[in-house]
Design an enzyme around this catalytic site. Structure first.
Site, mmCIF file in Angstrom:
data_model
loop_
_atom_site.group_PDB
_atom_site.id
_atom_site.type_symbol
_atom_site.label_atom_id
_atom_site.label_comp_id
_atom_site.label_asym_id
_atom_site.label_seq_id
_atom_site.Cartn_x
_atom_site.Cartn_y
_atom_site.Cartn_z
ATOM 1 N N ASP A 1 -1.851 30.650 -31.787
ATOM 2 C CA ASP A 1 -1.399 31.582 -32.908
ATOM 3 C C ASP A 1 -2.273 32.866 -32.981
ATOM 4 O O ASP A 1 -3.549 32.738 -32.900
ATOM 5 C CB ASP A 1 -1.758 30.329 -34.155
ATOM 6 C CG ASP A 1 -0.816 31.205 -35.478
ATOM 7 O OD1 ASP A 1 -0.145 32.096 -35.308
ATOM 8 O OD2 ASP A 1 -0.463 30.335 -36.353
ATOM 9 N N LYS B 1 -6.066 35.178 -49.439
ATOM 10 C CA LYS B 1 -5.462 35.111 -48.012
ATOM 11 C C LYS B 1 -4.098 35.628 -48.212
ATOM 12 O O LYS B 1 -3.810 36.713 -47.448
ATOM 13 C CB LYS B 1 -5.520 33.691 -47.697
ATOM 14 C CG LYS B 1 -4.750 33.546 -46.445
ATOM 15 C CD LYS B 1 -4.638 32.151 -45.754
ATOM 16 C CE LYS B 1 -4.005 32.053 -44.585
ATOM 17 N NZ LYS B 1 -3.821 30.555 -43.978
ATOM 18 N N ASP C 1 4.956 35.051 -33.978
ATOM 19 C CA ASP C 1 3.533 35.292 -33.452
ATOM 20 C C ASP C 1 2.789 34.209 -33.225
ATOM 21 O O ASP C 1 1.599 33.906 -33.129
ATOM 22 C CB ASP C 1 2.586 36.198 -34.271
ATOM 23 C CG ASP C 1 2.559 35.665 -35.799
ATOM 24 O OD1 ASP C 1 3.063 34.584 -36.022
ATOM 25 O OD2 ASP C 1 1.442 36.233 -36.489
#
Length: 1208
Positions: free
Chosen positions: A894, A963, A1122
């Site tokens: 990742d 986050k 991604d």
């Protein structure tokens, strides 16, 4: 009176008639009640009043019944009308008025039926007259047409027509050319554009269904009226001309050609092609053909363009060639150009014929693959797939058996009734079409009536209990008809047989037991020669909606059931199964088609064991067709868009069609490679999920419980005398419970579809064809079961082909397992590997006793994927030789906040690069924790200065709180959106004082943005440059465009909203569209969308480059944007490729190339010629902005190659 108003009036009337008390004043009785009040107040004897009352009731009953009949005739379901319980007058000598009314009613019905029969007899298709000869408004052209009618024995009519055509071929006069230019420049209003779309679709359908005379008739009818003629376009004339050309009808073709010129249009290449085709079929005299070719060349169209610029069917091409060769015997059609080669710098290695390649083959032999092809072909020809539901089966009680029998009997009745209503509707629309109206008649001729009934029955079967909005249902129905028609066309044109021959050859490239020279799938398919595919432009959204709405209304009108299913007592009357209601969604009133509760209850009781899916909703049973163009790829017969977009978006299609074919090769080959990955279902994991699913589910594990587990209100009614506050609280509680129940139903249905498909495919190999969005990001086409879904969906999927683990494969499996748990994000790979060995006992326990053991896997961030990996690790460590163990589990790598990685690389930002692991380091850097730490420093400083909110936030600033905002800042989140994200995180903290949430979220979002600006200076500068460029471009009147490093043209589909109405029927549909390129761009969305969309186009380019190079090296590779997946043994190779391609991508002058493109596209003389002075000032400012590129730092991209945690 509208249906809604009538419902209210009827309700009031029913209340008055049933009221046992004294009559109220007329003003309180409602509209119809007031009309009868004079009768009640008249001076009459009690007996006369009794008779008058009976007569009044009978008259009112007649009015009500008439209104109900009217509503039914208009297609309005009976459930919209409040049923008024009125006792019929007693049938004795005192009810003579009622008897008279009954007699009159029967006489009226008989007369009406006779009129209908007479009209139907008068309008039989044989008696319909069609206009052939048009009225020509231009005197000169009218003279040519009149001359053609004066045929003599020595001068046949055909020669006269040929002479008329030659005369009409002359150039437009300067006056006519000026009128044409003004006509083209005139902006088309939204409603006129919708009307033109309907006309064009009508003409195309007439041609497809061999009803060219009808198309000609409607064209002539509108051409003959000056006002109606304004809606006709050149494309419409060309469509009808092509229909006559295919029939070889020269006379009618000449009429249409003269009409075209009479309407002020100049013939284009398609016009000349139609005329030449017709002459080629009729063996026309040379002189006429030569005159046509001469005029065509004077207009700038060379004969070669007929065979290179037009998509022609085989017969059309032959007729065209015959005509051209007759006039010019030396003419040869240009040879097929050799397949172009992509020469982009980034793709040079991919298309190089030098160097070793090891393209992977499938693990299946040729015979098996050919058998799978025939299975998939059968599925697509069937157009739908029936799947056994995994819902817990009910006991086959007497009630269930009876419900299923009743349902089957009702469906048989409904099919008969639907067929009857469809035939009546079709006949009515046929009459209207022959009166000159562009109705849906040719659309209803595209398929057999039985196929239409089948589609409607399928839709009725899957209609949810809460109903579906009419606009959504209409759109789905329209699309189903279009897709089935396109498949049917491929059967008719012999395309299916040719496809079988081509595909058998193609499988030799993929099969495990054949030897073919290594080649990319697209290149091999193209080498087999062109496969002729019947091209059909998709219908415009208003056309889809009009057709779908008509079919939905047929469903409402025809499908009824006995009232006894709803109420066990009373007469056996029929009631509609569907009714039309309005509901508020957000602030909009939405029309909904909702099934009757009795029908819903019948379905629930029957608990039928099957689910039905459209072909394109299910994974494929054979490898997808390679993508060779924007029209060809993915499913065998079902049409699939290369670039998915909101229905009605056309600018993407236009850009792709204008793009040189070789420029798209990188994207086409990447999509083909992703689709060629074979999958299988993890059967052991599926059994566990089904066990929990059938046993009331488990929300913490992502298995939704059934709706029976939804929370229920503490009470449904309040005792008399309750306060308004208590009533308000009860309403809120009821609304909250209803909202939760609907959400649970949606989640449960989604899980049911996914698990049922998984069970259906349990012992099979299957494939997931891919396409892309307008930014180039790739997605699997089947929506319900794919690897882009939730943790549960991903855990159910494995690679169908396994690979031995090899010397390092087991270590990568263990590291992957710990990554999935989320327990050691800040540790090195060696520390994660050591931790996996420490908890091996828990791993094995999870694999052996997942539901009865320690349940360690349930504590993970991704519990189901963790469990699947536990099972794989257990099998590997227990095998005699772990290195030889065949692993099917995908292992992930990742990206570390991938959007910020691209920004840091673009700006060569050393500080930012270090924060997102572009630089080598011993431990992974955590940008979220770094931002949280810096925000905490700001908070401490403010707290010392006495800021109250900073003091309250002490101990609450964590990685989790910031986050989401950090992650989405790179994708364009605003301060407002960031504040909402932080507010939600603070509300989740049970010990945080909730009265400070609003103030604290405002404070934190400012600090997060401030921290990011200090950490990523280049990132903010690039974002500002992109935003400012988009702002200037959109204010000057353009949507933002660019081209990705792989050559994919991109345009942002954000425009101002336009509203289009589809009128008539039970409801007028208002379509709000924000993708209409005729509207001005939405400047706010264009500006805010450009930075994130540009970064998305870069991450998709990186993924595609990685996919193509992995394929060249023989790896199995798929991605979730991604997050890159491959076998455990191949992780080192994929990591190497991933880093190399990121460096190669960002070694290109990306921002410089973007500035050059924007300058050429928006600042050139041709682009700015028609701009206003204020818009020209914006263009000047744009040029200055594009010249001042953001400054870059000193970061060395080569360091990415050595960064362990870049992707990990």
């Amino acid at each position: 009176m509208s249906a809604l108003r009538w419902t209210r009036g009827a309700t009031g009337l029913g209340r008055v008639l049933r009221s046992p008390g004294p009559h109220r004043p007329a003003s309180e009785e409602g509209t119809l009640g007031g009309l009868c009040s004079s009768r009640r107040s008249s001076a009459a004897s009690p007996r006369e009043q009794h008779v008058l009352r009976e007569w009044g009731h009978a008259e009112l009953l007649e009015v009500l019944e008439a209104r109900v009949r009217q509503l039914r005739a208009e297609g309005t379901p009976e459930m919209r009308v409040k049923k008024v319980q009125v006792d019929r007058p007693p049938q004795d000598h005192n009810s003579r008025w009622a008897q008279k009314l009954e007699t009159e009613k029967r006489v009226k019905q008989q007369k009406h039926q006779e009129e209908v029969d007479q009209r139907n007899k008068a309008y039989t298709q044989e008696s319909w007259t069609l206009h052939r000869e048009p009225k020509i408004w231009n005197k000169k052209l009218a003279g040519y047409l009149q001359q053609s009618k004066k045929g003599t024995p020595t001068n046949s009519e055909e020669k006269q027509l040929a002479w008329a055509l030659q005369a009409a071929l002359g150039k437009l006069s300067s006056r006519e050319a000026g009128a044409l230019a003004r006509k083209k420049a005139k902006a088309v209003e939204a409603q006129v554009l919708v009307l033109q779309q309907k006309f064009l679709a009508f003409f195309e359908c007439c041609v497809c269904t061999n009803q060219v005379p009808l198309a000609h008739h409607v064209l002539v009818t509108h051409h003959n009226n000056r006002d109606k003629q304004q809606v006709l376009t050149l494309h419409m004339y060309n469509t009808v001309m092509l229909g006559w050309a295919r029939k070889g009808s020269f006379r009618e073709l000449v009429y249409v050609f003269i009409m075209l010129k009479d309407a002020g249009f100049s013939p284009d290449l398609c016009s000349y092609a139609a005329a030449l085709q017709c002459m080629g079929r009729r063996d026309q005299d040379v002189r006429t053909i030569q005159r046509c070719l001469k005029q065509m060349m004077e207009e700038g169209f060379q004969p070669q363009l007929l065979f290179t610029d037009l998509v022609l069917e085989e017969k059309d091409r032959a007729a065209l060639l015959r005509a051209v060769v007759k006039a010019e015997p030396a003419f040869c059609p240009p040879p097929q150009a050799p397949n172009p080669v992509n020469t982009a710098a980034l793709l040079k290695d991919i298309y190089s014929k030098e160097g070793p390649v090891s393209y992977p083959k499938l693990h299946l032999p040729l015979d098996t693959l050919q058998d799978l092809f025939h299975q998939q072909l059968h599925v697509e020809l069937s157009s739908s797939v029936c799947v056994q539901s995994v819902e817990k089966a009910p006991e086959m009680s007497k009630e269930v058996i009876e419900a299923r029998k009743t349902l089957q009997a009702l469906r048989e009745q409904w099919e008969v009734e639907l067929l009857r209503v469809l035939q009546e509707t079709k006949a009515m629309m046929g009459r209207q079409a022959y009166e000159g109206q562009p109705t849906l008649y040719p659309f209803l001729c595209l398929m057999s009536e039985g196929e239409f009934v089948s589609i409607l029955m399928q839709v009725l079967k899957v209609l949810p209990a809460q109903g579906e909005s009419l606009i959504q249902l209409a759109h789905n129905l329209g699309l189903r008809v279009l897709n089935r028609y396109l498949v049917k066309q491929k059967q008719i044109t012999n395309h299916v047989q040719k496809l079988g021959q081509w595909y058998s050859q193609y499988l030799r490239l993929l099969a495990s037991d054949t030897q073919v020279a290594p080649c990319l799938p697209r290149e091999y398919w193209e080498s087999l020669g062109p496969l002729e595919t019947p091209l059909q432009q998709p219908w415009a959204v208003p056309v889809l909606l009009q057709l779908g709405k008509q079919l939905a209304e047929l469903l409402v009108q025809a499908v009824q059931m006995p009232r006894s299913l709803a109420a066990r007592q009373g007469a056996q009357r029929s009631i509609p199964v569907l009714y039309h209601v309005y509901s508020f969604r957000s602030y909009r009133q939405v029309g909904i088609l909702k099934p009757h509760p009795a029908f819903t209850h019948l379905l629930e009781t029957a608990a039928e064991p099957t689910l039905t899916f459209e072909t394109t909703e299910v994974p494929m049973l054979c490898p997808p067709l390679p993508w060779t163009s924007l029209h060809s790829g993915a499913y065998l017969l079902s049409s699939t868009k290369l670039m998915r977009a909101t229905e009605g978006t056309t600018q993407h299609q236009r850009l792709l069609e204008q793009c040189p074919p070789a420029q798209l090769h990188g994207a086409l080959d990447a999509l083909t490679q992703l689709g060629n990955c074979a999958w299988r279902v993890n059967g052991r994991l599926l059994d566990l999920v089904l066990q929990i699913f059938r046993d009331k589910g488990c929300m913490p594990l992502g298995v939704p419980p059934p709706c029976s587990e939804a929370p229920r209100p503490s009470r449904y009614q309040l005792p008399p005398g309750s306060t308004p506050v208590h009533k308000s609280e009860l309403r809120k509680e009821l609304a909250r419970c209803l909202k939760v129940a609907r959400e649970m139903h949606s989640l449960r249905s989604e899980a049911l579809y996914r698990l049922s498909l998984a069970q259906h495919l349990r012992h099979r190999v299957f494939w997931l064809p891919h396409n892309m969005d307008f930014r180039g990001r790739t997605y699997p086409c089947p929506p319900h079961f794919n690897h882009l879904g939730s943790d549960l969906a991903r855990a159910l999927l494995e690679f169908a082909e396994g690979r031995p683990l090899g010397p390092r494969g087991l270590d990568w499996l263990k590291i992957h397992l710990i990554n999935l748990t989320g327990l050691k994000k800040g540790d090195s790979l060696s520390m994660r590997l050591a931790f996996a060995d420490e908890v091996m006992e828990k791993i094995l326990d999870s694999a052996d006793s997942p539901l009865t053991g320690q349940k360690w896997w349930m504590e993970a961030d991704e519990p189901w994927q963790t469990l699947a990996c536990c099972m794989e690790v257990a099998q590997a460590v227990r095998s005699p030789d772990p290195a030889a163990y065949i692993s099917h589990l995908p292992v992930h790598q990742d990206g570390s906040c991938n959007g910020l990685q691209h920004y840091a690389a673009l700006g060569r930002d050393s500080v930012g690069a270090a924060s997102v692991n572009l630089m080598p380091s011993d431990l992974p850097q955590d940008v979220y924790r770094e931002v949280a730490t810096q925000v905490e420093e700001f908070r401490q400083q403010d707290a010392k200065e006495g800021l109250r909110v900073a003091q309250v936030l002490e101990g609450f600033i964590s990685r989790k709180v910031v986050k989401q905002t950090v992650m989405t800042v790179v994708y364009g989140v605003t301060r407002y959106g960031g504040r909402l994200q932080i507010e939600k995180r603070l509300q989740e903290l049970s010990d945080f004082p909730q009265e400070f949430v609003w103030e604290a979220s405002h404070y934190l979002v400012r600090q997060v943005f401030k921290s990011l600006q200090e950490m990523f200076t280049s990132t903010r500068a690039i974002q500002h440059w992109l935003t400012e460029s988009a702002n200037l471009i959109s204010h000057a009147g353009w949507p933002v465009e660019w081209v990705t490093p792989l050559g994919i043209p991109i345009i942002q589909p954000y425009h101002r909203e336009s509203k289009v109405q589809v009128k008539g029927g039970i409801q007028s549909i208002t379509l709000t569209c924000s993708v209409d390129e005729n509207q001005k761009p939405n400047t706010l969305k264009q500006k805010n969308g450009f930075p994130p969309n540009f970064i998305h186009s870069l991450d998709s380019s990186h993924m595609m480059l990685t996919a193509l190079h992995c394929y060249r090296k023989g790896l199995t590779f798929v991605s979730v944007h991604d997050c890159f997946w491959t076998h455990a043994a191949d992780i080192p190779v994929m990591n190497e490729v991933c880093r190399e391609q990121f460096v190669r991508l960002h070694s290109q002058p990306i921002l410089e190339d973007l500035a050059k493109f924007l300058k050429k596209r928006f600042c050139s003389v041709s682009s700015t010629r028609s701009l206003k002075p204020s818009e020209l000032a914006l263009v000047t400012k744009l040029q200055e902005t594009l010249r001042s590129l953001p400054e870059t730092g000193t970061f060395d991209l080569g360091q990415v190659i050595r960064s362990t945690y870049f992707f990990s």
